[in-house]
Design a protein around this motif. Structure first.
Motif, short mmCIF file in Angstrom:
data_model
loop_
_atom_site.label_atom_id
_atom_site.label_comp_id
_atom_site.label_asym_id
_atom_site.label_seq_id
_atom_site.Cartn_x
_atom_site.Cartn_y
_atom_site.Cartn_z
N ASP A 33 151.12 63.20 99.66
CA ASP A 33 152.52 62.15 99.81
C ASP A 33 153.56 63.19 100.42
O ASP A 33 154.29 62.89 101.38
CB ASP A 33 153.04 61.68 98.23
N ALA A 34 153.52 64.68 99.89
CA ALA A 34 154.25 65.46 100.24
C ALA A 34 154.42 65.76 101.87
O ALA A 34 155.20 66.13 102.65
CB ALA A 34 154.29 66.72 99.58
N LEU A 35 153.18 65.78 102.60
CA LEU A 35 152.75 66.13 103.59
C LEU A 35 152.69 64.98 104.52
O LEU A 35 152.46 64.90 106.04
CB LEU A 35 151.20 66.84 103.76
N SER A 36 152.88 63.79 104.20
CA SER A 36 152.88 62.55 105.16
C SER A 36 153.92 62.54 105.97
O SER A 36 154.97 62.77 105.75
CB SER A 36 153.09 61.25 104.13
N PRO A 37 153.66 62.49 107.39
CA PRO A 37 154.90 62.32 108.26
C PRO A 37 155.94 61.28 108.18
O PRO A 37 156.70 61.19 108.64
CB PRO A 37 153.95 62.26 109.61
N ASP A 38 155.31 60.30 107.38
CA ASP A 38 156.25 59.13 107.26
C ASP A 38 157.15 59.11 105.77
O ASP A 38 157.91 58.38 105.79
CB ASP A 38 155.58 57.74 107.25
N ALA A 39 156.98 60.21 105.05
CA ALA A 39 157.68 60.46 103.98
C ALA A 39 159.26 60.77 104.07
O ALA A 39 159.52 61.59 105.04
CB ALA A 39 156.98 61.28 103.20
N SER A 40 159.88 60.02 103.19
CA SER A 40 161.23 60.25 103.16
C SER A 40 161.56 61.49 102.46
O SER A 40 160.64 61.77 101.42
CB SER A 40 161.85 59.03 102.70
N MET A 41 162.76 62.14 102.46
CA MET A 41 162.96 63.29 101.75
C MET A 41 162.98 62.88 100.37
O MET A 41 162.54 63.59 99.39
CB MET A 41 164.59 63.69 102.04
N PRO A 42 163.62 61.84 99.64
CA PRO A 42 163.17 61.38 98.31
C PRO A 42 161.85 61.50 97.68
O PRO A 42 161.38 61.82 96.79
CB PRO A 42 163.94 60.19 98.08
N ALA A 43 160.90 60.94 98.79
CA ALA A 43 159.74 60.81 98.42
C ALA A 43 158.84 62.23 98.34
O ALA A 43 157.97 62.51 97.51
CB ALA A 43 158.81 60.02 99.36
N ILE A 44 159.30 63.02 99.33
CA ILE A 44 159.08 64.40 99.38
C ILE A 44 159.17 65.03 97.97
O ILE A 44 158.60 65.89 97.45
CB ILE A 44 159.23 65.19 100.76
N GLN A 45 160.55 64.90 97.86
CA GLN A 45 161.03 65.71 96.64
C GLN A 45 160.20 65.46 95.50
O GLN A 45 160.04 66.01 94.43
CB GLN A 45 162.49 65.51 96.21
N ALA A 46 160.05 64.13 95.24
CA ALA A 46 159.31 63.42 94.01
C ALA A 46 157.95 63.85 94.06
O ALA A 46 157.33 64.31 92.95
CB ALA A 46 159.35 62.00 94.15
N ALA A 47 157.16 64.13 95.09
CA ALA A 47 155.80 64.62 95.18
C ALA A 47 156.08 66.02 94.92
O ALA A 47 154.79 66.68 94.07
CB ALA A 47 155.37 64.59 96.52
N LEU A 48 156.87 66.97 95.16
CA LEU A 48 156.94 68.24 94.82
C LEU A 48 157.25 68.57 93.42
O LEU A 48 156.65 69.25 92.66
CB LEU A 48 158.01 69.00 95.60
N GLU A 49 157.95 67.71 92.76
CA GLU A 49 158.26 67.64 91.43
C GLU A 49 156.98 67.33 90.58
O GLU A 49 156.56 67.75 89.54
CB GLU A 49 159.36 66.72 90.88
N GLY A 50 156.10 66.29 91.10
CA GLY A 50 154.94 66.02 90.59
C GLY A 50 153.96 67.02 90.57
O GLY A 50 153.19 67.57 89.59
N ILE A 51 153.85 67.82 91.72
CA ILE A 51 153.05 68.97 91.82
C ILE A 51 153.41 70.20 90.92
O ILE A 51 152.48 70.77 90.03
CB ILE A 51 152.94 69.63 93.24
N GLN A 52 154.93 70.33 90.72
CA GLN A 52 155.26 71.33 89.73
C GLN A 52 155.06 70.90 88.22
O GLN A 52 154.59 71.72 87.54
CB GLN A 52 156.90 71.47 89.94
N ALA A 53 154.97 69.56 88.04
CA ALA A 53 154.72 69.35 86.57
C ALA A 53 153.29 69.29 86.26
O ALA A 53 153.17 69.91 85.14
CB ALA A 53 155.21 67.67 86.50
#
Length: 467
Positions: free
Chosen positions: A239-259
């Motif tokens: 999700d974080a690396l998807s070229p179509d991902a919005s900034m909120p989506a990237i942020q949510a994916a990074l938070e998921g990885i951190q969690a």
């Protein structure tokens, strides 16, 4: 952990005793008292703000009841301002308390006055000896020479599996090490009054802090954690690396990885069974009738040996993984010193039964362990090395560990007091194997099995190379 109230009442005495370990501790009491003043002031400010906020809230109702809108408005503004500032005051109080607790946690225990002064092992004082050096009509070999010649001790094979400072034992030597552990447990449980425990060898931060391995000796420990959930990791990464991902989506994916990283259970491999055994009374109030509580365990132990580069690189003296029988006592303050002598005698009896030459030394202030008030080291004679080597340390720790664990007991007066803790090796199984091998070696490289171990060896009397 030290009692800040006692330090405030006895600053000169605290510094005097602490400086017996190292002169660098000069002025420590005043630094701790200064941190405590900041903590007390911060707590007072936070409590005052909360009290004033509560009082002002009541006054608002009274002002409105008396139709004094101006006063009510002023009080509401005061409450709003307190609501804004109070979180910072609470945070400041918490930070000040953490700063004091951290400073206290980094300081070693105070040596008893009877402990000899000294900067290092050269200041240790011999207490007594048992037995005498044996005379051999050949030059005694070291244990690794004997073990490798027997084909039962392989360091190269262990290195393929795990790297340096590991060993693979096979055949008679593997059985001899097992026999030693069983013999020690039977002796301590059947004759010395210890209760056998089979504890976890993976423990949490709190347990390591309680016995003072953390935070100061973090680098000498092995740390592990449960593997991350691969599906969660891959999904969030995609999700974080998807070229179509919005900034909120990237942020949510990074938070998921951190969690996913933070939610893994983290554990420490125990450096000694002292850790789980002593922590059995953590956050507990034990009835005085149960004391002294005597516990023993035979476990694998793990140490990084971070400060041992170049030392004992050959053989089994200093390894990352080893087996040890541990002795732990939980006592009242009044019982502790007698228990220290008793524990040391229990450890000595292992070596006496095995017919090993040893000596007991009192460690000086510069050589004793971080949590100890007083320590006896038992050093066994190794003919192959032509020197004494430590095989057990028996320490009395006072209430130092108990304060870190919040471990207390309820006396006859019903008031809780901190227990005293003691720990000792009863003894290090690997080093006992080394001592038996070197002491009982024969000219042809075989090893005589000590009589005390023969019942555990199926009647075997000699360990020899298979033809």
């Amino acid at each position: 952990m030290h009692d800040i109230k006692w330090i405030r009442d006895n600053p000169a005495e605290f510094d005097r005793r602490l400086m017996r370990r190292k002169s660098d501790f000069s002025g420590t009491a005043q630094r701790l008292i200064a941190l405590d003043e900041i903590r007390r002031a911060a707590i007072t400010a936070a409590e005052f703000a909360q009290a004033r906020r509560n009082a002002a809230s009541k006054e608002i109702g009274e002002a409105k009841k008396s139709k004094d809108e101006a006063k009510a408005s002023a009080l509401m503004a005061e409450v709003a301002a307190l609501k804004e500032t109070q979180p910072k005051l609470v945070a400041d109080a918490k930070a000040a308390d953490e700063a004091l607790q951290t400073a206290l946690a980094e300081l070693p225990n105070l040596p008893l006055d009877e402990v000899p002064d000294g900067a290092d092992e050269h200041g240790n004082v011999e207490h007594h000896k048992f037995g005498a050096k044996l005379d051999y009509d050949f030059t005694p070999k070291q244990h690794f020479e004997l073990g490798e010649a027997l084909g039962m001790m392989d360091f190269e094979l262990a290195a393929k599996l795990s790297g340096a400072r590991f060993v693979v034992l096979t055949g008679g030597l593997a059985r001899l090490e097992r026999a030693l552990g069983q013999f020690m447990l039977d002796l301590h449980t059947q004759e010395h009054g210890y209760t056998e425990v089979n504890p976890p060898i993976l423990v949490r931060d709190e347990a390591m802090f309680g016995t003072a391995q953390l935070p100061k000796f973090k680098e000498d420990q092995f740390h592990t954690s449960k593997a991350i959930d691969v599906d969660v990791w891959q999904s969030n990464t995609a999700d974080a690396l998807s070229p179509d991902a919005s900034m909120p989506a990237i942020q949510a994916a990074l938070e998921g990885i951190q969690a996913a990283l933070e939610n893994r259970d983290a554990y420490w491999l125990i450096p000694t069974a002292e850790v789980p055994l002593t922590n059995l009374v953590r956050d507990d109030i034990t009835d005085e009738s149960r004391l002294p509580m005597r516990l023993t365990a035979c476990t694998p132990c793990f140490r990084a040996e971070a400060g041992a580069a170049g030392r004992d690189t050959r053989g089994m003296i200093r390894q990352h993984q080893f087996t040890k029988v541990e002795l732990v006592s939980i006592t009242t303050p009044e019982q502790a010193m007698d228990e220290h002598e008793r524990m040391t005698s229990s450890a000595e009896e292992v070596l006496r039964r095995l017919g090993l030459h040893y000596r007991v030394v009192t460690l000086c202030t510069g050589d004793m362990g971080f949590a100890s008030q007083k320590t006896y080291d038992i050093e066994v004679w190794l003919p192959g090395q032509n020197m004494f080597r430590e095989i057990s340390s028996c320490s009395v720790c006072g209430e130092f560990q108990a304060r870190r664990m919040n471990a207390r007991f309820k006396g006859k007066d019903g008031k809780p007091r901190f227990v005293n803790t003691l720990n000792g090796s009863g003894v290090a199984v690997g080093r006992a194997l080394v001592a038996v091998m070197e002491t009982y070696q024969q000219a042809d490289g075989s090893i005589v099995v000590p009589e005390a171990l023969r019942p555990y060896m199926g009647g075997m009397t000699m360990i020899e190379k298979k033809s």
